[in-house]
Motif scaffolding. Structure first.
Motif, short mmCIF file in Angstrom:
data_model
loop_
_atom_site.label_atom_id
_atom_site.label_comp_id
_atom_site.label_asym_id
_atom_site.label_seq_id
_atom_site.Cartn_x
_atom_site.Cartn_y
_atom_site.Cartn_z
N PRO A 271 0.80 -1.21 0.00
CA PRO A 271 0.00 0.00 0.00
C PRO A 271 0.85 1.28 0.00
N VAL A 272 2.17 1.16 0.14
CA VAL A 272 3.07 2.31 0.20
C VAL A 272 3.39 2.75 -1.23
N SER A 273 3.56 4.06 -1.44
CA SER A 273 3.82 4.60 -2.78
C SER A 273 5.18 4.16 -3.31
N PRO A 274 5.32 4.08 -4.64
CA PRO A 274 6.61 3.71 -5.23
C PRO A 274 7.74 4.68 -4.86
N ALA A 275 7.43 5.98 -4.79
CA ALA A 275 8.46 6.97 -4.48
C ALA A 275 9.06 6.72 -3.10
N ARG A 276 8.21 6.44 -2.12
CA ARG A 276 8.70 6.21 -0.75
C ARG A 276 9.48 4.91 -0.66
N LEU A 277 8.97 3.85 -1.27
CA LEU A 277 9.68 2.57 -1.22
C LEU A 277 11.01 2.65 -1.96
N PHE A 278 11.02 3.31 -3.12
CA PHE A 278 12.26 3.44 -3.90
C PHE A 278 13.32 4.16 -3.08
N LYS A 279 12.95 5.24 -2.44
CA LYS A 279 13.89 6.00 -1.62
C LYS A 279 14.40 5.12 -0.47
N ALA A 280 13.48 4.46 0.22
CA ALA A 280 13.86 3.66 1.39
C ALA A 280 14.74 2.47 1.04
N LEU A 281 14.39 1.77 -0.03
CA LEU A 281 15.07 0.51 -0.35
C LEU A 281 16.21 0.64 -1.36
N SER A 282 16.20 1.72 -2.15
CA SER A 282 17.20 1.82 -3.22
C SER A 282 18.15 3.00 -3.09
N THR A 283 17.64 4.20 -2.84
CA THR A 283 18.55 5.35 -2.87
C THR A 283 19.02 5.82 -1.51
N ASP A 284 18.27 5.52 -0.45
CA ASP A 284 18.70 5.91 0.89
C ASP A 284 18.83 4.69 1.80
N ASN A 285 19.00 3.54 1.19
CA ASN A 285 19.09 2.30 1.98
C ASN A 285 20.27 2.31 2.94
N HIS A 286 21.33 3.01 2.60
CA HIS A 286 22.50 3.06 3.47
C HIS A 286 22.19 3.72 4.81
N ASN A 287 21.20 4.59 4.84
CA ASN A 287 20.78 5.21 6.10
C ASN A 287 19.67 4.44 6.80
N LEU A 288 18.72 3.92 6.03
CA LEU A 288 17.53 3.33 6.62
C LEU A 288 17.68 1.86 7.02
N MET A 289 18.29 1.05 6.19
CA MET A 289 18.31 -0.40 6.43
C MET A 289 18.96 -0.80 7.76
N PRO A 290 20.11 -0.25 8.14
CA PRO A 290 20.69 -0.65 9.44
C PRO A 290 19.77 -0.29 10.61
N LYS A 291 18.99 0.75 10.45
CA LYS A 291 18.07 1.19 11.49
C LYS A 291 16.83 0.29 11.58
N VAL A 292 16.28 -0.08 10.42
CA VAL A 292 15.01 -0.80 10.37
C VAL A 292 15.19 -2.32 10.41
N VAL A 293 16.25 -2.83 9.80
CA VAL A 293 16.47 -4.29 9.77
C VAL A 293 17.88 -4.64 10.26
N PRO A 294 18.20 -4.30 11.52
CA PRO A 294 19.55 -4.58 12.02
C PRO A 294 19.88 -6.06 12.10
N ASP A 295 18.87 -6.93 12.09
CA ASP A 295 19.13 -8.37 12.08
C ASP A 295 19.67 -8.84 10.72
N PHE A 296 19.45 -8.02 9.68
CA PHE A 296 19.91 -8.36 8.33
C PHE A 296 21.09 -7.48 7.89
N VAL A 297 21.12 -6.23 8.33
CA VAL A 297 22.12 -5.27 7.86
C VAL A 297 22.73 -4.54 9.05
#
Length: 161
Positions: free
Chosen positions: A14-40
């Motif tokens: 249900p999340v917009s493509p712009a938000r998901l793209f930013k979170a998972l592709s262009t700003d993943n270096h900032n978000l992923m360690p915060k949101v999925v520390p068990d993986f990153v």
């Protein structure tokens, strides 16, 4: 060398493509360690702008994971179409059987949400093959990470808005 292609994810959100793209592709270096520390554990930009062609990012995995790190290079990116293509070219995740893995990720607008799709092209060494059973472990990890990021974005509607 052979190339084996698998769909790693095909998920409606249900999340917009712009938000998901930013979170998972262009700003993943900032978000992923915060949101999925068990993986990153962390993501370091080694060369280039973090969201430009040629950028190399090293993804460091947390202790307890079977692998320590991997390096990805952005090969293509089209922010207007929410498309990114990148190559995992180094890291213990490749093992003795893979030369590299190329991923094509799309975020297609569907209604008010997104159809998220990841297609992987595994380039094997020699006569090695990549089976669906081997890929299923990666598919599970991709889905878990995606769902965690999705939940974070839903709970925080101002992030990447």
């Amino acid at each position: 060398m052979g190339v084996f292609t698998f769909t790693m994810a095909d998920i409606a959100s249900p999340v917009s493509p712009a938000r998901l793209f930013k979170a998972l592709s262009t700003d993943n270096h900032n978000l992923m360690p915060k949101v999925v520390p068990d993986f990153v554990k962390s993501i370091e930009c080694l060369t280039g702008n973090p969201c430009s062609v040629g950028c190399v990012k090293q993804i460091n995995l947390p202790e307890g994971r079977p692998y320590k790190y991997l390096k990805n290079r952005i090969d293509e990116i089209d922010e207007s179409k929410y498309y990114i293509k990148y190559t995992t070219f180094e890291g213990d995740v490749l093992g003795d059987t893979l030369e590299c893995a190329v991923y094509e990720t799309t975020y297609e607008a569907v209604g008010d949400g997104t159809q998220y799709k990841v297609v992987a092209h595994y380039h094997t060494k020699g006569d090695n093959v990549k089976t669906e059973d081997e890929v299923s472990i990666g598919q599970d990890a991709v889905t878990k990470m995606f769902k965690a990021v999705e939940a974070y974005l839903i709970a925080n509607p101002d992030v990447y808005a």
